[in-house]
Write an enzyme that holds these catalytic residues in place. Structure first.
Site, PDB file in Angstrom:
ATOM      1  CG  LEU A  18     -73.306  -5.086 -30.727  1.00 35.52           C
ATOM      2  CD1 LEU A  18     -72.510  -3.969 -31.405  1.00 35.52           C
ATOM      3  CD2 LEU A  18     -73.025  -5.097 -29.224  1.00 35.52           C
ATOM      4  CG  ASN A 126     -76.401 -20.021 -22.049  1.00 36.02           C
ATOM      5  OD1 ASN A 126     -75.292 -20.386 -22.433  1.00 36.02           O
ATOM      6  ND2 ASN A 126     -77.527 -20.375 -22.663  1.00 36.02           N
ATOM      7  CD  GLU A 614     -74.364 -23.588 -18.665  1.00 36.16           C
ATOM      8  OE1 GLU A 614     -73.576 -23.760 -19.587  1.00 36.16           O
ATOM      9  OE2 GLU A 614     -75.313 -22.797 -18.698  1.00 36.16           O
ATOM     10  CD  GLU A 674     -64.779 -27.726 -24.798  1.00 38.28           C
ATOM     11  OE1 GLU A 674     -65.904 -27.227 -24.879  1.00 38.28           O
ATOM     12  OE2 GLU A 674     -63.831 -27.169 -24.236  1.00 38.28           O
ATOM     13  CG  HIS A 703     -65.866 -22.955 -29.768  1.00 40.63           C
ATOM     14  ND1 HIS A 703     -65.645 -23.958 -28.864  1.00 40.63           N
ATOM     15  CD2 HIS A 703     -67.153 -22.584 -29.600  1.00 40.63           C
ATOM     16  CE1 HIS A 703     -66.747 -24.179 -28.180  1.00 40.63           C
ATOM     17  NE2 HIS A 703     -67.688 -23.367 -28.612  1.00 40.63           N
TER      18      HIS A 703
HETATM   19  N1  LIG Z   1     -79.729 -22.122 -25.685  1.00 43.40           N
HETATM   20  C1  LIG Z   1     -78.464 -22.421 -25.972  1.00 43.40           C
HETATM   21  N2  LIG Z   1     -77.479 -22.084 -25.126  1.00 43.40           N
HETATM   22  C2  LIG Z   1     -76.191 -22.392 -25.443  1.00 43.40           C
HETATM   23  C3  LIG Z   1     -75.876 -23.039 -26.648  1.00 43.40           C
HETATM   24  C4  LIG Z   1     -76.941 -23.373 -27.505  1.00 43.40           C
HETATM   25  O1  LIG Z   1     -76.741 -23.957 -28.574  1.00 43.40           O
HETATM   26  N3  LIG Z   1     -78.204 -23.058 -27.143  1.00 43.40           N
HETATM   27  N4  LIG Z   1     -74.578 -23.315 -26.962  1.00 43.40           N
HETATM   28  C5  LIG Z   1     -73.540 -22.635 -26.210  1.00 43.40           C
HETATM   29  C6  LIG Z   1     -73.426 -21.221 -26.734  1.00 43.40           C
HETATM   30  N5  LIG Z   1     -73.300 -21.271 -28.106  1.00 43.40           N
HETATM   31  C7  LIG Z   1     -74.124 -20.720 -29.021  1.00 43.40           C
HETATM   32  C8  LIG Z   1     -73.819 -21.059 -30.325  1.00 43.40           C
HETATM   33  C9  LIG Z   1     -74.557 -20.542 -31.350  1.00 43.40           C
HETATM   34  C10 LIG Z   1     -75.608 -19.678 -31.097  1.00 43.40           C
HETATM   35  C11 LIG Z   1     -76.328 -19.143 -32.258  1.00 43.40           C
HETATM   36  O2  LIG Z   1     -75.921 -19.409 -33.374  1.00 43.40           O
HETATM   37  N6  LIG Z   1     -77.353 -18.331 -32.129  1.00 43.40           N
HETATM   38  C12 LIG Z   1     -77.983 -17.777 -33.274  1.00 43.40           C
HETATM   39  C13 LIG Z   1     -79.481 -17.753 -33.101  1.00 43.40           C
HETATM   40  C14 LIG Z   1     -80.064 -19.128 -33.209  1.00 43.40           C
HETATM   41  C15 LIG Z   1     -81.545 -19.049 -33.475  1.00 43.40           C
HETATM   42  O3  LIG Z   1     -82.336 -19.110 -32.578  1.00 43.40           O
HETATM   43  N7  LIG Z   1     -81.894 -18.873 -34.733  1.00 43.40           N
HETATM   44  C16 LIG Z   1     -83.257 -18.681 -35.154  1.00 43.40           C
HETATM   45  C17 LIG Z   1     -83.452 -17.284 -35.660  1.00 43.40           C
HETATM   46  C18 LIG Z   1     -82.520 -16.993 -36.785  1.00 43.40           C
HETATM   47  C19 LIG Z   1     -82.489 -15.536 -37.192  1.00 43.40           C
HETATM   48  O4  LIG Z   1     -81.911 -14.685 -36.553  1.00 43.40           O
HETATM   49  N8  LIG Z   1     -83.115 -15.236 -38.330  1.00 43.40           N
HETATM   50  C20 LIG Z   1     -83.133 -13.930 -38.925  1.00 43.40           C
HETATM   51  C21 LIG Z   1     -83.667 -14.009 -40.342  1.00 43.40           C
HETATM   52  C22 LIG Z   1     -82.718 -14.673 -41.290  1.00 43.40           C
HETATM   53  C23 LIG Z   1     -83.216 -14.523 -42.744  1.00 43.40           C
HETATM   54  O5  LIG Z   1     -84.398 -14.207 -42.992  1.00 43.40           O
HETATM   55  O6  LIG Z   1     -82.412 -14.778 -43.657  1.00 43.40           O
HETATM   56  C24 LIG Z   1     -83.980 -12.971 -38.130  1.00 43.40           C
HETATM   57  O7  LIG Z   1     -84.905 -13.411 -37.444  1.00 43.40           O
HETATM   58  O8  LIG Z   1     -83.734 -11.774 -38.277  1.00 43.40           O
HETATM   59  C25 LIG Z   1     -83.624 -19.689 -36.232  1.00 43.40           C
HETATM   60  O9  LIG Z   1     -82.743 -20.396 -36.721  1.00 43.40           O
HETATM   61  O10 LIG Z   1     -84.794 -19.748 -36.552  1.00 43.40           O
HETATM   62  C26 LIG Z   1     -77.475 -16.386 -33.510  1.00 43.40           C
HETATM   63  O11 LIG Z   1     -77.103 -15.667 -32.569  1.00 43.40           O
HETATM   64  O12 LIG Z   1     -77.465 -16.011 -34.679  1.00 43.40           O
HETATM   65  C27 LIG Z   1     -75.910 -19.327 -29.788  1.00 43.40           C
HETATM   66  C28 LIG Z   1     -75.154 -19.849 -28.746  1.00 43.40           C
HETATM   67  C29 LIG Z   1     -73.883 -22.551 -24.780  1.00 43.40           C
HETATM   68  N9  LIG Z   1     -75.211 -22.072 -24.594  1.00 43.40           N
END
Ligand SMILES: Nc1nc2c(c(=O)[nH]1)N[C@@H](CNc1ccc(C(=O)N[C@@H](CCC(=O)N[C@@H](CCC(=O)N[C@@H](CCC(=O)O)C(=O)O)C(=O)O)C(=O)O)cc1)CN2
Ligand SMILES: [Zn+2]
Length: 762
Positions: A18, A126, A614, A674, A703
């Site tokens: 999704l 979360n 939180e 914030e 945001h």
């Molecule tokens: N744990 C946590 N909770 C939180 C926050 C937070 O930062 N961390 N912030 C608030 C919420 N905000 C958030 C803000 C951004 C993301 C976010 O950007 N998440 C990413 C994932 C981040 C991650 O772990 N990334 C990994 C995996 C990336 C990925 O998906 N890679 C692809 C491959 C990409 C490629 O090959 O080009 C895959 O595996 O398929 C990395 O960087 O290593 C997403 O959904 O996209 C999440 C929560 C409150 N709660």
């Protein structure tokens, strides 16, 4: 016979289908009909996954958020998006994500700017929902199309459908009246729409509807208690049976109210509210179904099934057919399938259960309860073996760590000197201008960064190549910051997948999954690391990166860490010891990192506690206990440094009025928070309490894609200076910039620095 059901299933997909579908649609790379058919495929797959249940949730799927779905169902759209002519799903995304003023939208037509709906935390999880907006004039109008379409889909697939909706009282309570009017005054206008919806469901042959009212696990004043009675009296003859679902904690003082609502069934959290169940049984009218949420929907541990059966069997004898069993809450908060995990070792894996495995546990329980334990003998024996192995595993228990926690003393958490004295020492060393500028830590996590990391994981990029790629990113962000003229720099966090998971990966006592994604908001997910044992830090985690970043500039470089409370709150944590004990273990581990950074010459160290607020218990009566150990954990982490070292902390979603004393008790030299969306009003708390240390009130909302103007930032800072002496103010954004693009970050920070310079000149 005991009935099994589920409250909700994770909709993001086992491989985050999704997420990728949404993002591709938003980028204009796929069509609306492709996105809709992806939604249908996911629903179908998830219903098949749940086919062994007696009742399967329908309507728990959402393209962005279940509260926003409910707002659309109730016709409660913000005024600014009414009259939209396109597809209603596009309008739904406009509320969810906002639109910048000059953009050209997906359909290629020019749209004016639309502010996104406010997002906030769903109870103590979360997960973030889009806050319903109300005013005194709000009118509701039913749009049952989404729910009826999904119901028709389910029926066509032979699903034993139990539609799920957010209940009217919780819906009102979680919304906000922008004009400060009384949301409860809207109840009489809201209920007929709910009645109509339930009648339409009944007309489709629906027998049960699950109405989520988690508000019942919070403290309610008389008006809200009354609202529950009023609401369900009005809905009681709507033609379907209602199962009022409560979760995330015990009913306690609301037990009588919940037990006596005029509905056919009640679901309670029998994991966190176990002690409620027997007293509840004694007051529950004998025609009602009682659904016990016995499988923990908030963590990933296997349930001890035999012990649970010891408790459940007498309840089955007493309740007979009136007993239903389910997970404690929607499985939205756990990953989909442990079976996808190929890298977790077999022993650890044997201790875990994700959504699919939890549903299997439910089946085993039902077999044992309905036919006798013998019929589930093998499954129960395997479960027992796993539970026993975890209980005694030496991987879980580390005597040295336990001894360190037992030996904690208050002086570990105390700075040598009071703030005023430290501040003078730090000022002499750092030589910062008035209104110093900084950022919160992360810079854009570009596709290239993510790609490099995924290549590294897959073994296609070696350690040296990966390190080089990250150093290049760090160098880029340092160069940009110097060009911008920021005063205290950050390295940008390129090397971190996530601010919590990154530390989990490096600490002993933690495991991490490959596909254990949980939705955080919209298409954004987190992969909470699994805290399974006593915590220790085998080696320094961040020092090399920060040292490298510092080597590139003469400006102070902030060491950047996540604090113990936030690591705890955003991990899957142990259920075999109090959270406070795990938190103290984390505190000791991060403290060592702080001291290592200090030894490496880092003069400013930021320790993020984004999740401190939180983590507050849902009931105020339990706040003090939590705040005491949470604040002490932070102090242990942060306060072992010399006077010369400046400690920063950062918090988002900040509403501090009722916890300001605890915030002050952390004794950080600088706190960044914030505030931009509240027009600096949040600072009133700091003003009234005479918060003694320095504050960086966020001057723009990260945001939103909108670029803040210099004038607006200056105006906000002037407002801040009315409340806090200018000598103690910093200038920074609301939060980290990882979800933004460089094209947005540069102009925004340019204006921010210009505003700070103008303020200094004045
Ligand atoms: N744990 C946590 N909770 C939180 C926050 C937070 O930062 N961390 N912030 C608030 C919420 N905000 C958030 C803000 C951004 C993301 C976010 O950007 N998440 C990413 C994932 C981040 C991650 O772990 N990334 C990994 C995996 C990336 C990925 O998906 N890679 C692809 C491959 C990409 C490629 O090959 O080009 C895959 O595996 O398929 C990395 O960087 O290593 C997403 O959904 O996209 C999440 C929560 C409150 N709660
Ligand atoms: Zn933040």
């Amino acid at each position: 016979m005991v009935t099994t059901h589920n409250l909700g299933f994770p909709r993001i997909g086992a491989k985050r289908e999704l997420k990728f579908g949404l993002e591709s649609y938003w980028k204009g790379q796929s069509s609306l009909s492709e996105l809709k058919s992806l939604g249908a495929q996911l629903r179908q797959r998830h219903w098949i996954n749940q086919a062994n249940l007696d009742w399967v949730p329908v309507g728990d799927f959402a393209f962005y958020d279940q509260m926003l779905d409910m707002s659309f169902t109730l016709g409660n759209l913000p005024g600014r998006v009414r009259g939209f002519h396109g597809d209603s799903l596009d309008n739904y995304f406009r509320v969810a994500r906002g639109r910048s003023a000059h953009g050209v939208d997906h359909a290629g037509c020019c749209g004016g700017g639309v502010a996104a709906g406010e997002m906030t935390k769903w109870f103590d999880t979360n997960y973030h929902y889009i806050v319903p907006e109300f005013s005194a004039g709000t009118e509701f109008q039913l749009d049952s199309s989404r729910l009826l379409e999904q119901l028709a889909e389910a029926k066509a697939q032979g699903v034993k459908a139990k539609p799920v909706i957010v209940g009217p009282v919780t819906y009102l309570a979680l919304g906000k009246a922008k004009d400060e009017s009384d949301r409860l005054a809207l109840l009489p206008r809201l209920l007929p729409v709910y009645a109509q919806l339930l009648a339409e469901l009944g007309a489709q042959g629906v027998e049960w509807v699950q109405v989520d009212e988690p508000l019942l696990v919070t403290e309610l004043d008389a008006d809200w208690q009354h609202a529950f009675n009023a609401a369900y009296h009005q809905l009681k003859s709507c033609g379907v049976k209602l199962l009022v679902a409560t979760y995330f904690g015990p009913l306690q003082e609301n037990m009588y109210l919940a037990a006596n609502l005029p509905v056919a069934g009640l679901h309670v959290d029998a994991v966190n509210g176990r002690e409620d169940v027997v007293p509840l049984l004694n007051m529950l009218p004998t025609h009602k179904v009682l659904s016990l949420g016995v499988i923990n929907g908030r963590n990933i541990w296997k349930t001890d099934l035999n012990r649970l059966l010891d408790w459940l069997e007498p309840l089955r004898d007493r309740l007979g057919d009136r007993l239903w069993i389910a997970p404690s809450c929607s499985l939205l908060h756990v990953p989909v399938d442990l079976g996808s995990e190929k890298k977790l070792d077999a022993e650890l894996k044997s201790w875990l259960a994700f959504a699919l495995q939890k549903l299997h546990e439910l089946e085993v329980l039902a077999t044992a309860l309905n036919m006798g334990r013998d019929w589930a003998r093998d499954a129960l024996a395997a479960n027992q073996a796993a539970v026993d192995s975890r209980r005694v595993s030496p991987r879980v228990h580390d005597p040295a760590v336990q001894a360190a926690v037992a030996g904690l003393t208050l002086d570990l958490g105390r700075r040598h000197s009071v703030y005023e004295q430290r501040a003078a020492t730090q000022a002499a060393l750092l030589k910062l201008p008035a209104y110093p500028t900084t950022t919160i830590g992360s810079f854009p996590q570009t596709a290239e960064i993510r790609h490099a990391r995924s290549e590294f994981r897959a073994g296609r990029l070696d350690q040296a190549g990966y390190k080089l790629a990250m150093q290049r990113e760090i160098a880029r962000s340092v160069k940009e910051q110097e060009a911008l003229g920021l005063d205290v720099l950050v390295h940008g966090e390129a090397e971190r997948n996530d601010m919590v998971e990154y530390f989990g990966e490096q600490l002993d006592g933690y495991a991490f999954s490959e596909f254990g994604w949980v939705q955080s908001y919209g298409s954004r997910c987190v992969k909470p690391p699994i805290l399974f044992g006593d915590i220790s830090r085998p080696k320094a985690m961040t020092v090399e990166w920060i040292r490298y970043a510092q080597s590139l500039t003469a400006k102070p470089m902030k060491g950047m860490l996540t604090g113990p409370v936030t690591i705890l709150n955003w991990s899957f944590v142990r259920d075999d010891q109090p959270r406070s004990r795990s938190c103290f273990q984390l505190a000791l581990a991060i403290r060592e990192e702080v001291l290592d950074l200090e030894r490496a010459g880092v003069r400013v160290i930021q320790i993020d506690e984004a999740a401190l607020r939180e983590g507050l218990p849902l009931r105020k009566s339990q706040w003090k206990t939590y705040l005491d150990w949470a604040v002490e954990s932070f102090r242990i982490t942060a306060n072992g440094v010399r006077d010369e070292t400046q400690i920063h902390t950062h918090m988002c979603y900040s509403e501090f009025n009722d916890i300001i004393e605890s915030i002050a008790g952390m004794d950080a030299d600088v706190i960044t928070i914030e505030t931009s969306r509240s027009d600096m009003e949040l600072l009133d708390a700091f003003d009234h309490f005479k918060y003694p240390n320095e504050i960086g009130p966020g001057v723009y909302d990260i945001h939103s894609p909108n670029i803040p103007t210099q004038a607006h930032i200056e105006q906000l800072m002037r407002k801040a200076a009315e409340r806090i002496p200018a000598s103690r103010l910093w200038v920074n954004p609301d939060c980290g910039l990882k979800t933004r693009a460089w094209e947005e970050v540069i102009p925004a920070l340019t204006n921010m620095v210009a505003a700070a310079r103008a303020l200094r000149a004045a």
